[in-house]
Write a protein that holds these residues in place. Structure first.
Motif, PDB file in Angstrom:
ATOM      1  N   SER A  72       0.555  -0.978   0.041  1.00  0.00           N
ATOM      2  CA  SER A  72      -0.022   0.053  -0.227  1.00  0.00           C
ATOM      3  C   SER A  72       0.743   1.590  -0.072  1.00  0.00           C
ATOM      4  O   SER A  72       0.456   2.032  -0.970  1.00  0.00           O
ATOM      5  CB  SER A  72      -1.033   0.059   1.074  1.00  0.00           C
ATOM      6  N   ALA A  76       0.515   4.533  -2.659  1.00  0.00           N
ATOM      7  CA  ALA A  76       0.995   5.192  -2.540  1.00  0.00           C
ATOM      8  C   ALA A  76       1.714   6.260  -3.664  1.00  0.00           C
ATOM      9  O   ALA A  76       0.929   7.532  -3.360  1.00  0.00           O
ATOM     10  CB  ALA A  76       0.638   6.124  -1.184  1.00  0.00           C
ATOM     11  N   THR A  94      -7.769  -1.183  -1.524  1.00  0.00           N
ATOM     12  CA  THR A  94      -6.592  -0.397  -0.990  1.00  0.00           C
ATOM     13  C   THR A  94      -5.752   0.722  -1.638  1.00  0.00           C
ATOM     14  O   THR A  94      -5.704   1.850  -1.356  1.00  0.00           O
ATOM     15  CB  THR A  94      -5.695  -0.687   0.307  1.00  0.00           C
ATOM     16  N   ILE A  97      -8.491   3.235  -3.230  1.00  0.00           N
ATOM     17  CA  ILE A  97      -8.209   4.202  -1.609  1.00  0.00           C
ATOM     18  C   ILE A  97      -7.327   5.510  -2.060  1.00  0.00           C
ATOM     19  O   ILE A  97      -7.183   6.283  -1.914  1.00  0.00           O
ATOM     20  CB  ILE A  97      -8.538   3.868  -0.769  1.00  0.00           C
ATOM     21  N   LEU A  98      -6.326   4.822  -2.091  1.00  0.00           N
ATOM     22  CA  LEU A  98      -4.695   5.728  -2.021  1.00  0.00           C
ATOM     23  C   LEU A  98      -4.680   6.470  -3.336  1.00  0.00           C
ATOM     24  O   LEU A  98      -3.932   7.495  -3.236  1.00  0.00           O
ATOM     25  CB  LEU A  98      -4.203   5.456  -1.287  1.00  0.00           C
ATOM     26  N   ALA A 328     -14.652   5.526  -0.175  1.00  0.00           N
ATOM     27  CA  ALA A 328     -12.992   5.919  -0.083  1.00  0.00           C
ATOM     28  C   ALA A 328     -12.687   6.777   0.778  1.00  0.00           C
ATOM     29  O   ALA A 328     -11.564   6.674   1.439  1.00  0.00           O
ATOM     30  CB  ALA A 328     -12.619   5.751  -1.662  1.00  0.00           C
ATOM     31  N   ARG A 329     -13.432   8.284   0.365  1.00  0.00           N
ATOM     32  CA  ARG A 329     -12.736   8.877   1.835  1.00  0.00           C
ATOM     33  C   ARG A 329     -13.299   9.281   3.202  1.00  0.00           C
ATOM     34  O   ARG A 329     -12.177   8.904   3.621  1.00  0.00           O
ATOM     35  CB  ARG A 329     -14.115  10.530   1.347  1.00  0.00           C
ATOM     36  N   ARG A 332     -10.378   6.334   3.457  1.00  0.00           N
ATOM     37  CA  ARG A 332      -9.034   7.174   3.459  1.00  0.00           C
ATOM     38  C   ARG A 332      -8.761   7.276   4.948  1.00  0.00           C
ATOM     39  O   ARG A 332      -7.355   7.679   5.293  1.00  0.00           O
ATOM     40  CB  ARG A 332      -8.600   8.068   2.546  1.00  0.00           C
ATOM     41  N   ARG A 333      -9.391   8.170   5.677  1.00  0.00           N
ATOM     42  CA  ARG A 333      -9.166   8.359   6.890  1.00  0.00           C
ATOM     43  C   ARG A 333      -8.156   7.534   8.033  1.00  0.00           C
ATOM     44  O   ARG A 333      -7.264   7.243   8.478  1.00  0.00           O
ATOM     45  CB  ARG A 333      -9.795   8.668   7.751  1.00  0.00           C
ATOM     46  N   ASP A 336      -4.852   6.214   5.970  1.00  0.00           N
ATOM     47  CA  ASP A 336      -3.717   7.694   6.312  1.00  0.00           C
ATOM     48  C   ASP A 336      -4.326   7.770   8.241  1.00  0.00           C
ATOM     49  O   ASP A 336      -1.906   7.560   8.488  1.00  0.00           O
ATOM     50  CB  ASP A 336      -4.630   9.037   6.153  1.00  0.00           C
TER      51      ASP A 336
END
Ligand code: 13P
Ligand code: SF4
Length: 342
Positions: A72, A76, A94, A97-98, A328-329, A332-333, A336
């Protein structure tokens, strides 16, 4: 550590195991197919990421072979337009999402994961309602929709670090792997972890008696166990009471195993995880000896990806994995937060 109530339904009913295809290509055919993959990657400006459990010929053609955390991280930071994910669906999600602007290809959509199938977003929501003040830590082996309902994501490489970053007085709902949860509880000393009862159907079959037999026959061996293994609670207890050598028993992610062997003086290792990792182990450490704890530990989901399917995927630019923006938003939290700690 405590457990959530009984498993909602039999987890085995939630997925279909693909039949593992035998590929009997000659060395020359493999070489030609790998050349075709590389040519297509160049044409599409694609990066090919492979997990350690992939078939050897797929690992050999990849730009990076690693565990789920490192893959991942690679996703990214890539500048490629296309990510070919040679792994399973949650890993491709993943990456999507990134990298929402990139095309993410998963060469075979049957590449699911029994562990990810063990918990649905609805089940997690119901669980959260019962313990609304708790912090939710989801293993990366979950769907994007489950991650979207979570506060933190973690992998087997950083689960203890993520849990340690949460204030000690908070209850933690840890999901979906009960074996990883018990390792994290032991490593962090946290008693307020509530574990979901999920498991990986492959790692569950790695049993304490297989470990004991190896230790008996190879007294100097080092024991490397993935924390998803069915034997972890028994092995942790036996390492504590001296039945297993405490200084030679390690709970590690796939990447952690490779790093550990590089730093170790030992010559023989018992490897408790999916057999695909043996390709990198033999390649990187040809002078060392590796004994799989369970020589039937094969993930049929991972083996759906063949060179032929990678070629077809790059030619047709299908199947693509894309996570809806709202999910996804939120997911992502959680990811991250994990990547910041890593
Ligand atoms: P790693 O994160 O150690 O690569 O494990 C992923 C996985 O699916 C284990 O079954
Ligand atoms: Fe999922 Fe288990 Fe396969 Fe890993 S080995 S991808 S946890 S089914």
């Amino acid at each position: 550590m405590s457990s959530a109530t009984a498993a909602p339904v039999s987890f085995e009913q939630r997925y279909t195991l693909p039949v593992i295809e035998t590929v009997d290509d000659t060395a020359e055919e493999i070489r030609r197919k790998q050349e075709r993959v590389r040519a297509l990657c160049a044409e599409r400006n694609a990066i090919l990421l492979a997990h350690h459990y992939q078939r050897p010929e797929v690992q050999e053609v990849a730009d990076a072979v690693a565990d789920s955390l490192k893959l991942s991280q690679s996703a990214a930071k890539t500048n490629a337009d296309v990510i070919v994910f040679c792994g399973v669906h949650f890993m491709a999600e993943t990456a999507s999402i990134l990298c929402p602007d990139k095309v993410v290809l998963l060469p075979d959509l049957r590449a699911g994961c029994s562990l990810a199938a063990a918990v649905t977003p609805e089940e997690l929501r119901q669980w959260k309602e019962k313990l609304p003040e708790a912090v939710v830590v989801s293993y990366i082996n979950t769907s994007a929709a489950v991650k979207a309902e979570s506060d933190y994501c973690c992998t087997s490489a950083n689960a203890a670090k993520v849990v340690s970053a949460i204030p000690a007085d908070r209850t933690i709902l840890f999901l979906p792997d009960k074996f990883l949860a018990s390792v994290v509880a032991r490593q962090t000393g946290r008693s307020n972890i509530v574990a979901y009862p999920g498991y990986c159907h492959v790692h569950k079959t790695i049993r304490p008696e297989q470990v004991e037999e190896l230790i008996e026959n190879h007294p100097d061996i080092e024991l490397l166990l993935h924390p998803e293994c069915g034997c972890v609670s028994s092995c942790m207890a036996k390492a504590m009471d001296g039945t297993l050598p405490q200084d030679r028993t390690f709970f590690l992610s796939t990447e952690g195993m490779l790093r550990h062997i590089g730093d170790s003086q030992a010559n023989e290792f018992a490897v408790g995880t999916e057999l695909g990792i043996l390709h990198q182990l033999h390649k990187k450490f040809p002078e060392r000896t590796f004994h799989p704890v369970n020589s039937n530990a094969v993930c049929a989901f991972m083996k759906t990806i063949t060179l032929d399917r990678v070629i077809r995927s790059l030619e047709t630019m299908t199947p693509q994995v894309r996570v809806p923006e709202e999910i996804a938003r939120k997911a992502r939290r959680a990811i991250d937060r994990m990547l910041e700690l890593a």
